[in-house]
Design an enzyme around this catalytic site. Structure first.
Site, mmCIF file in Angstrom:
data_model
loop_
_atom_site.group_PDB
_atom_site.id
_atom_site.type_symbol
_atom_site.label_atom_id
_atom_site.label_comp_id
_atom_site.label_asym_id
_atom_site.label_seq_id
_atom_site.Cartn_x
_atom_site.Cartn_y
_atom_site.Cartn_z
ATOM 1 N N THR A 45 0.767 -1.025 0.285
ATOM 2 C CA THR A 45 0.070 -0.086 -0.132
ATOM 3 C C THR A 45 0.968 1.269 -0.001
ATOM 4 O O THR A 45 1.917 1.250 0.619
ATOM 5 C CB THR A 45 -0.910 0.034 1.123
ATOM 6 O OG1 THR A 45 -1.734 1.394 1.068
ATOM 7 C CG2 THR A 45 -0.318 -0.117 2.590
ATOM 8 N N GLU A 46 0.505 2.312 -0.856
ATOM 9 C CA GLU A 46 1.578 3.321 -1.189
ATOM 10 C C GLU A 46 1.580 4.350 0.149
ATOM 11 O O GLU A 46 2.782 4.739 0.458
ATOM 12 C CB GLU A 46 1.234 4.199 -1.989
ATOM 13 C CG GLU A 46 -0.275 5.038 -2.107
ATOM 14 C CD GLU A 46 -0.416 5.882 -2.905
ATOM 15 O OE1 GLU A 46 -0.435 7.026 -2.948
ATOM 16 O OE2 GLU A 46 -0.933 5.401 -4.196
#
Length: 217
Positions: A45-46
């Site tokens: 997840t960024e």
């Protein structure tokens, strides 16, 4: 089964063991709930996390653990959390094998528009531009048509682009299409639909694969 679930389930069929996969906000994140048995992937997840799994059950979420869209996630054994600069070092360094992103529009040349509608305020493009050029494979997941029934799979994008010629695969509730040097190839159609129905619902020019298959969902 809802259109969202159909798309999320089909996204997960692209997962292969050993892959590092970034999941964007919206339908892509839902694919974490459908990882095939025996497939071991590292989901990223960024906002700063590696190796998360399916959404937690009601009452079991941790308010400190969330994906880029703020939805609760579970962290699996061996998972790690880190700051944004480390996260984008992974993305920009070419360490992400595949990213799955949502879109407003995508076209037959692999162009994607997923951040701005003129006249509406938006906070910015976010990490999409980095993921679109940093990931080894780009999968776009979106509804095949808008609320008015107009195709979102176009000959040419009309909205401001996030990246040009970056998309490899398009997944909708109706079909799976691959962007190739020869054009957009219709590879799979959803159960209960005909090739003619998919073509009619699509603005882009489609090349019909000789071995076209039914979507596995």
């Amino acid at each position: 089964m809802t259109d969202r679930e159909i798309i999320a389930r089909r996204i997960a069929k692209e997962f292969k063991s050993g892959m590092i996969i970034n999941l964007g906000i919206g339908m892509p994140t839902a694919s974490a709930n459908y990882i095939p048995d025996g497939v071991d992937v590292i989901l990223q997840t960024e906002n700063g996390g590696l190796k998360f799994g399916a959404a937690p059950k009601k009452g079991e979420s941790d308010p400190d653990l969330g994906n880029a869209g703020g939805e609760p996630i579970t962290m699996l054994p061996g998972a790690s959390a880190f700051d944004l600069s480390t996260s984008f070092t992974i993305i920009r360094g070419g360490h992400v094998d595949m990213t799955v992103l949502g879109a407003l529009e995508v076209d037959q040349e692999g162009n994607i528009a997923n951040w701005k509608i003129p006249g509406r305020f938006v906070p910015g493009m976010g990490g999409a531009m980095d993921l679109l050029v940093g990931a080894k494979k780009v999968v776009v997941a979106l509804a095949h048509t808008n609320k008015g029934g107009e195709s979102k799979i176009l000959k040419k994008c009309t909205l401001p682009l996030s990246a040009a010629k970056a998309v490899n695969l398009i997944i909708t509730e109706k079909a799976v299409m691959e962007v190739t040097s020869k054009g957009l190839v219709l590879k799979e159609i959803a159960p209960g639909l005909s090739v003619e129905e998919v073509v009619k619902a699509t603005d882009a020019d489609l090349i019909i694969a000789e071995d076209i298959k039914e979507m596995e969902i």
